[in-house]
Design a protein around this motif. Structure first.
Motif, PDB file in Angstrom:
ATOM      1  N   GLU A  82       1.596   4.753  -5.646  1.00 38.71           N
ATOM      2  CA  GLU A  82       1.597   4.643  -7.098  1.00 38.71           C
ATOM      3  C   GLU A  82       3.014   4.629  -7.639  1.00 38.71           C
ATOM      4  O   GLU A  82       3.357   3.819  -8.518  1.00 38.71           O
ATOM      5  CB  GLU A  82       0.816   5.812  -7.707  1.00 38.71           C
ATOM      6  CG  GLU A  82       0.779   5.780  -9.223  1.00 38.71           C
ATOM      7  CD  GLU A  82       0.711   7.165  -9.856  1.00 38.71           C
ATOM      8  OE1 GLU A  82       0.296   7.243 -11.027  1.00 38.71           O
ATOM      9  OE2 GLU A  82       1.092   8.147  -9.200  1.00 38.71           O
ATOM     10  N   ALA A  83       3.864   5.531  -7.134  1.00 41.52           N
ATOM     11  CA  ALA A  83       5.243   5.605  -7.601  1.00 41.52           C
ATOM     12  C   ALA A  83       5.978   4.292  -7.366  1.00 41.52           C
ATOM     13  O   ALA A  83       6.704   3.800  -8.241  1.00 41.52           O
ATOM     14  CB  ALA A  83       5.965   6.759  -6.902  1.00 41.52           C
ATOM     15  N   ILE A  84       5.784   3.714  -6.194  1.00 43.60           N
ATOM     16  CA  ILE A  84       6.435   2.437  -5.884  1.00 43.60           C
ATOM     17  C   ILE A  84       5.963   1.352  -6.840  1.00 43.60           C
ATOM     18  O   ILE A  84       6.764   0.564  -7.372  1.00 43.60           O
ATOM     19  CB  ILE A  84       6.169   2.048  -4.416  1.00 43.60           C
ATOM     20  CG1 ILE A  84       6.930   2.997  -3.475  1.00 43.60           C
ATOM     21  CG2 ILE A  84       6.561   0.590  -4.151  1.00 43.60           C
ATOM     22  CD1 ILE A  84       6.586   2.822  -2.014  1.00 43.60           C
ATOM     23  N   TRP A  85       4.660   1.297  -7.080  1.00 42.96           N
ATOM     24  CA  TRP A  85       4.117   0.306  -8.009  1.00 42.96           C
ATOM     25  C   TRP A  85       4.692   0.490  -9.409  1.00 42.96           C
ATOM     26  O   TRP A  85       5.092  -0.490 -10.074  1.00 42.96           O
ATOM     27  CB  TRP A  85       2.591   0.425  -8.033  1.00 42.96           C
ATOM     28  CG  TRP A  85       1.900  -0.487  -8.989  1.00 42.96           C
ATOM     29  CD1 TRP A  85       1.880  -1.861  -8.959  1.00 42.96           C
ATOM     30  CD2 TRP A  85       1.122  -0.103 -10.129  1.00 42.96           C
ATOM     31  NE1 TRP A  85       1.125  -2.341 -10.011  1.00 42.96           N
ATOM     32  CE2 TRP A  85       0.649  -1.293 -10.740  1.00 42.96           C
ATOM     33  CE3 TRP A  85       0.755   1.131 -10.671  1.00 42.96           C
ATOM     34  CZ2 TRP A  85      -0.156  -1.270 -11.874  1.00 42.96           C
ATOM     35  CZ3 TRP A  85      -0.048   1.141 -11.810  1.00 42.96           C
ATOM     36  CH2 TRP A  85      -0.493  -0.041 -12.399  1.00 42.96           C
ATOM     37  N   LEU A  86       4.770   1.736  -9.891  1.00 40.92           N
ATOM     38  CA  LEU A  86       5.305   1.988 -11.225  1.00 40.92           C
ATOM     39  C   LEU A  86       6.774   1.606 -11.332  1.00 40.92           C
ATOM     40  O   LEU A  86       7.214   1.064 -12.353  1.00 40.92           O
ATOM     41  CB  LEU A  86       5.102   3.459 -11.599  1.00 40.92           C
ATOM     42  CG  LEU A  86       3.657   3.887 -11.873  1.00 40.92           C
ATOM     43  CD1 LEU A  86       3.576   5.394 -12.042  1.00 40.92           C
ATOM     44  CD2 LEU A  86       3.084   3.173 -13.099  1.00 40.92           C
ATOM     45  N   VAL A  87       7.542   1.869 -10.285  1.00 41.18           N
ATOM     46  CA  VAL A  87       8.952   1.468 -10.295  1.00 41.18           C
ATOM     47  C   VAL A  87       9.065  -0.049 -10.312  1.00 41.18           C
ATOM     48  O   VAL A  87       9.909  -0.615 -11.021  1.00 41.18           O
ATOM     49  CB  VAL A  87       9.700   2.083  -9.100  1.00 41.18           C
ATOM     50  CG1 VAL A  87      11.123   1.516  -9.001  1.00 41.18           C
ATOM     51  CG2 VAL A  87       9.756   3.601  -9.235  1.00 41.18           C
ATOM     52  N   ARG A  88       8.217  -0.737  -9.560  1.00 40.40           N
ATOM     53  CA  ARG A  88       8.219  -2.199  -9.588  1.00 40.40           C
ATOM     54  C   ARG A  88       7.885  -2.721 -10.988  1.00 40.40           C
ATOM     55  O   ARG A  88       8.280  -3.828 -11.363  1.00 40.40           O
ATOM     56  CB  ARG A  88       7.198  -2.758  -8.602  1.00 40.40           C
ATOM     57  CG  ARG A  88       7.407  -2.381  -7.145  1.00 40.40           C
ATOM     58  CD  ARG A  88       8.604  -3.043  -6.543  1.00 40.40           C
ATOM     59  NE  ARG A  88       8.666  -2.817  -5.094  1.00 40.40           N
ATOM     60  CZ  ARG A  88       9.791  -2.688  -4.407  1.00 40.40           C
ATOM     61  NH1 ARG A  88      10.957  -2.750  -5.042  1.00 40.40           N
ATOM     62  NH2 ARG A  88       9.773  -2.498  -3.105  1.00 40.40           N
ATOM     63  N   GLU A  89       7.161  -1.902 -11.776  1.00 42.63           N
ATOM     64  CA  GLU A  89       6.791  -2.288 -13.138  1.00 42.63           C
ATOM     65  C   GLU A  89       7.820  -1.807 -14.167  1.00 42.63           C
ATOM     66  O   GLU A  89       7.620  -2.002 -15.359  1.00 42.63           O
ATOM     67  CB  GLU A  89       5.410  -1.729 -13.492  1.00 42.63           C
ATOM     68  CG  GLU A  89       4.277  -2.293 -12.656  1.00 42.63           C
ATOM     69  CD  GLU A  89       4.058  -3.780 -12.870  1.00 42.63           C
ATOM     70  OE1 GLU A  89       4.419  -4.289 -13.964  1.00 42.63           O
ATOM     71  OE2 GLU A  89       3.535  -4.449 -11.955  1.00 42.63           O
ATOM     72  N   VAL A  94      10.409   8.787 -11.355  1.00 43.99           N
ATOM     73  CA  VAL A  94       9.084   9.216 -10.927  1.00 43.99           C
ATOM     74  C   VAL A  94       9.240  10.372  -9.945  1.00 43.99           C
ATOM     75  O   VAL A  94       9.818  10.206  -8.868  1.00 43.99           O
ATOM     76  CB  VAL A  94       8.284   8.082 -10.269  1.00 43.99           C
ATOM     77  CG1 VAL A  94       6.874   8.574  -9.916  1.00 43.99           C
ATOM     78  CG2 VAL A  94       8.210   6.859 -11.174  1.00 43.99           C
ATOM     79  N   LEU A  95       8.760  11.528 -10.341  1.00 44.85           N
ATOM     80  CA  LEU A  95       8.734  12.704  -9.476  1.00 44.85           C
ATOM     81  C   LEU A  95       7.336  12.818  -8.879  1.00 44.85           C
ATOM     82  O   LEU A  95       6.354  12.932  -9.617  1.00 44.85           O
ATOM     83  CB  LEU A  95       9.062  13.957 -10.288  1.00 44.85           C
ATOM     84  CG  LEU A  95       8.849  15.316  -9.611  1.00 44.85           C
ATOM     85  CD1 LEU A  95       9.798  15.496  -8.431  1.00 44.85           C
ATOM     86  CD2 LEU A  95       9.021  16.451 -10.623  1.00 44.85           C
ATOM     87  N   LEU A  96       7.241  12.767  -7.552  1.00 41.63           N
ATOM     88  CA  LEU A  96       5.933  12.961  -6.934  1.00 41.63           C
ATOM     89  C   LEU A  96       5.506  14.418  -7.109  1.00 41.63           C
ATOM     90  O   LEU A  96       6.298  15.328  -6.875  1.00 41.63           O
ATOM     91  CB  LEU A  96       5.974  12.610  -5.455  1.00 41.63           C
ATOM     92  CG  LEU A  96       6.013  11.130  -5.075  1.00 41.63           C
ATOM     93  CD1 LEU A  96       5.770  10.969  -3.576  1.00 41.63           C
ATOM     94  CD2 LEU A  96       5.002  10.313  -5.842  1.00 41.63           C
ATOM     95  N   ASP A 117      16.532   5.494  -5.755  1.00 40.97           N
ATOM     96  CA  ASP A 117      17.156   6.089  -6.934  1.00 40.97           C
ATOM     97  C   ASP A 117      16.120   6.575  -7.947  1.00 40.97           C
ATOM     98  O   ASP A 117      16.379   7.516  -8.697  1.00 40.97           O
ATOM     99  CB  ASP A 117      18.076   5.065  -7.609  1.00 40.97           C
ATOM    100  CG  ASP A 117      19.335   4.791  -6.817  1.00 40.97           C
ATOM    101  OD1 ASP A 117      19.654   5.586  -5.916  1.00 40.97           O
ATOM    102  OD2 ASP A 117      19.984   3.762  -7.096  1.00 40.97           O
ATOM    103  N   ALA A 118      14.964   5.925  -7.970  1.00 35.66           N
ATOM    104  CA  ALA A 118      13.978   6.210  -9.015  1.00 35.66           C
ATOM    105  C   ALA A 118      12.934   7.231  -8.618  1.00 35.66           C
ATOM    106  O   ALA A 118      12.314   7.858  -9.486  1.00 35.66           O
ATOM    107  CB  ALA A 118      13.278   4.910  -9.421  1.00 35.66           C
TER     108      ALA A 118
END
Length: 391
Positions: A82-89, A94-96, A117-118
């Motif tokens: 999810e974090a990767i997808w949100l960064v791509r968007e 994003v803190l897991l 970095d994100a």
């Protein structure tokens, strides 16, 4: 049928649609967002995405870049994918909230500086460090990590809170931080989630006493943990604490740099008993009446959207309009149909409006949300509607 106030606007704006459907009162959502920021008193609010699960709602709160807006800053994600997808968007912070064993996602993280970095990974065990390093496939990258510290209350053998991190003492936290640095990780934060405070409604004096005792204990122990970790690695970027139900308690600690909240945007039924929350539900779902099996009983389609957690009455959806409807104890909310009592005025094809027990989980049942403002409807995809399912 009479006016279904206070949800008449939602009813009118979706009248041309066939249920099942899910709708969000945008005015209530925005008021809830404002209330969360007010309660945080200047401390940034990180949005818990698991309690939202709709990118358009995240953008409503955080802005189109999913970064920061009006007292909100950053996302707490619930999975690395999810974090990767949100960064791509577009998200950049994003803190897991939980550890990950997603080896493919970690390999993707290793290969992409923007992701590194994100995204801040969550850890609470040296074995997690070993797994992450092996999945990265290189010693040359230095992932950002946050240490999850157990915030439960223990009184003798009694454990009050959730079973999360094994890290509890200052010595354990500093040892993990030191081990992480030796393995090439960048330790940037510490998190404490006081579930026994944030997740319990103020239903009686005993619960309020537990919350008070727990708040004092974690305040004292968190300061000791932070002192120990800082002695190993220096200053921290992130000291994260709390949830929708415990913002006021978390911000009393000057060391806390941010609080997390998500459920407070939708305000599901599990939060009805909190004295510090305005009774302003924002999310509903609607089911059509299919049958009239007996006088006073109507059966609607589906509806068995049971929330996670301990099985029981608090986890089932609640019919809220027409008033007076109740689930039947012998059947409850069903997979394909749900009978309701108190239904004398309902006919085949009429609608019944429900509230879910938890927040973002409802989005796993619907591909879209209908956002309604002044009886005007905007339809947006949920995570599911965008073809995403993160567990």
């Amino acid at each position: 049928m009479t006016d279904p106030s206070p949800i008449s606007g939602l009813h009118a704006a979706t009248a041309d649609l066939d249920p099942p459907l899910a709708a969000v009162d945008l005015a209530a959502l925005r008021a809830n967002a404002t209330d969360l920021v007010r309660r945080a008193r200047g401390v940034p609010v990180r949005v818990a995405s698991k309690s939202v699960r709709c990118r358009a709602v995240l953008e409503e709160v955080l802005g189109k870049d999913l970064t920061a807006k009006d007292g909100f800053a950053g996302i707490m994600g619930y999975s690395l994918a999810e974090a990767i997808w949100l960064v791509r968007e577009g998200a950049r912070d994003v803190l897991l909230g939980y550890p990950t064993t997603d080896r493919a996602g970690l390999a993707e993280l290793a290969a992409d500086e923007t992701l590194r970095d994100a995204i801040t990974l969550m850890v609470d065990d040296v074995d997690q460090l070993a797994l992450i390093r092996a999945a990265l496939g290189t010693d040359s990258v230095h992932p950002r990590i946050c240490i999850d510290v157990d915030a439960s209350l223990r009184i003798g053998p009694l454990h009050l809170g959730v079973r999360r991190s094994p890290i509890r003492t200052p010595e354990q936290a500093s040892a993990l931080a030191a081990a992480a640095v030796r393995r090439g990780f960048d330790v940037v934060g510490v998190m404490t989630y006081e579930a026994q405070i944030a997740g319990l409604p103020d239903t009686n004096p005993a619960v309020r006493l537990v919350k008070k005792v727990s708040a004092a204990e974690i305040l004292r122990r968190r300061r000791q943990v932070l002192d120990a970790v800082r002695s190993e690695i220096g200053e921290l970027e992130i000291v994260n604490s709390g949830g929708t139900g415990s913002i006021e308690i978390s911000i009393t600690d000057p060391d806390v740099s941010e609080v997390t909240a998500g459920s407070g945007l939708y305000l599901p039924t599990l939060f009805d008993g909190y004295r510090n929350l305005a009774p302003r539900p924002a999310m509903y779902f609607v089911m059509p009446v299919l049958r009239r099996p007996a006088d006073g009983i109507a059966t609607v389609f589906a509806g068995g959207y049971i929330a996670s957690g301990p099985a029981g009455a608090t986890r089932v959806p609640k019919p809220v309009w027409p008033k007076g409807l109740k689930l039947i104890g012998t059947e409850g909310a069903g997979e394909v149909q749900t009978p309701l009592t108190g239904a004398d005025g309902l006919a085949i094809g009429d609608r019944v409006w429900f509230r879910h027990a938890k927040a973002g989980e409802l989005c796993e049942r619907f591909p879209v949300l209908h956002l309604v403002e002044n009886e005007t409807r905007t339809t947006v995809p949920t995570y599911r509607g965008e073809g995403q399912c993160f567990g």
